[in-house]
Scaffold this active site. Structure first.
Site, mmCIF file in Angstrom:
data_model
loop_
_atom_site.group_PDB
_atom_site.id
_atom_site.type_symbol
_atom_site.label_atom_id
_atom_site.label_comp_id
_atom_site.label_asym_id
_atom_site.label_seq_id
_atom_site.Cartn_x
_atom_site.Cartn_y
_atom_site.Cartn_z
ATOM 1 N N LYS A 113 -68.170 -22.895 77.809
ATOM 2 C CA LYS A 113 -66.760 -22.506 77.931
ATOM 3 C C LYS A 113 -66.059 -23.350 78.990
ATOM 4 O O LYS A 113 -66.491 -23.382 80.160
ATOM 5 C CB LYS A 113 -66.647 -21.024 78.317
ATOM 6 C CG LYS A 113 -67.034 -20.105 77.179
ATOM 7 C CD LYS A 113 -67.128 -18.680 77.654
ATOM 8 C CE LYS A 113 -65.856 -17.920 77.420
ATOM 9 N NZ LYS A 113 -66.031 -16.497 77.832
HETATM 10 C C1 E4P Z 1 -64.649 -13.663 76.480
HETATM 11 O O1 E4P Z 1 -64.992 -14.743 76.062
HETATM 12 C C2 E4P Z 1 -63.589 -13.469 77.457
HETATM 13 O O2 E4P Z 1 -63.906 -14.087 78.658
HETATM 14 C C3 E4P Z 1 -63.332 -11.989 77.617
HETATM 15 O O3 E4P Z 1 -63.168 -11.426 76.347
HETATM 16 C C4 E4P Z 1 -62.166 -11.640 78.527
HETATM 17 O O4 E4P Z 1 -61.916 -10.268 78.463
HETATM 18 P P1 E4P Z 1 -61.003 -9.482 79.519
HETATM 19 O O5 E4P Z 1 -59.594 -9.895 79.341
HETATM 20 O O6 E4P Z 1 -61.203 -8.027 79.174
HETATM 21 O O7 E4P Z 1 -61.522 -9.827 80.886
#
Ligand code: E4P
Length: 294
Positions: A113
């Site tokens: 990522k």
């Molecule tokens: C996943 O890849 C993301 O980092 C995650 O869904 C973020 O979620 P949040 O907005 O609840 O922190």
């Protein structure tokens, strides 16, 4: 077992392998998992350590992340597991790429990522050319999604995910699911090399609507997947209506996908805020003298 007509792949959003195990047991399948620095900071072992008043060294924290990721990968060897690089506003593409290369070597099924920022896209462009799989995170606009498409042109299907964050848009009164609809529609004009991974999911409504919109993948926290499993893994029927609770619409824009990625407007304040929070949560796990920023 996977519902017969479900086209969307299901990922768990979390940093605790016990939850992975529980969801596999409940659903009978799991296609992958996404992690991020905040989720790793909530891992029970990390919490226990902080509760004892201890912190990681920078190296030990990376070892810990690797250990969590390899445990998860062992539970879903055929699935994809997303691992996020550390990035703050000062982190260069070169530093992100170096971290990404290391993380990519941890397991056979990693997606790295990178943030959807100028430096993150530069890193991703190189990563994809080097054959790595990437997941572009902290995506909040259609224009950013067009840049992801352009920066990763030539990638093979399955190599590139984009993660639009629906819940964080909802939180400030914008209809996050509109962004999914907009990106899915825009990408239909392209060659299909970027897969849409609906992220920041907060409710069963988000999950079902993502299925209906044709999102390639959805990542959802344990609680949402548990609710879905407990209810018998329903799919949206013809009469399914997504309630938007008076959120402001995010209208579709005609955007040309043929431009250079540098020519799209990448700015979004939620991307900046998201990077701040991820880096702060990561640094909070590290002894002050080892932190990348104070
Ligand atoms: C996943 O890849 C993301 O980092 C995650 O869904 C973020 O979620 P949040 O907005 O609840 O922190």
């Amino acid at each position: 077992m996977r519902p017969k007509n479900l086209k969307t792949r299901i990922f768990l959003d979390g940093g605790n392998p016990d939850e992975t195990q529980a969801i596999i047991k409940l659903l009978g399948f799991l296609d992958g998992q996404t992690t991020n620095p905040t989720l790793i900071s909530r891992n029970p072992e990390a919490r226990r350590m902080l509760d004892r008043g201890e912190k990681f060294s920078a190296e030990k924290l990376i070892d810990f992340y690797r250990q969590v990721v390899t445990t998860i990968c062992g539970l879903i060897p055929e699935g994809s597991v997303s691992v996020e690089v550390y990035s703050d506003p000062a982190t260069t593409a070169g530093t992100m790429l170096a971290q990404g290369k290391e993380m990519f070597s941890w397991t056979a099924n990693a997606h790295v990522k990178f943030p959807t920022t100028r430096e993150g896209l530069k890193a991703a462009e190189h990563a994809v050319k080097a054959g790595m799989r990437v997941n572009m995170t902290l995506n909040f606009s259609q224009e950013q999604a067009a840049a992801v498409y352009a920066a990763t042109r030539g990638a093979r299907k399955g190599q590139v995910f984009i993660s639009p964050f629906v819940g964080r848009l909802d939180d400030r009164g914008e209809d996050g699911m509109d962004l999914i609809a907009d990106i899915v529609k825009m990408y239909r004009q392209g060659d299909g090399h970027v897969e849409v991974l609906t992220a920041s999911v907060r409710s069963l409504g988000h999950l079902l609507y993502a299925f209906k919109l044709g999102s390639d993948i959805v990542t959802a926290p344990y609680e949402v997947l548990k609710e879905w499993g407990d209810k018998g893994m329903p799919l949206p029927d013809a009469g399914f209506a997504y309630g938007t609770r008076n959120l402001r619409p995010i209208p579709y824009r005609e955007i040309d996908l043929a431009k250079k990625w540098q020519d799209y407007d990448l700015r979004h304040d939620l991307t900046d805020k998201g990077m701040e929070k991820f880096s702060a949560d990561w640094n909070a796990l590290i002894r002050p003298e080892d932190r990348k920023i104070a």
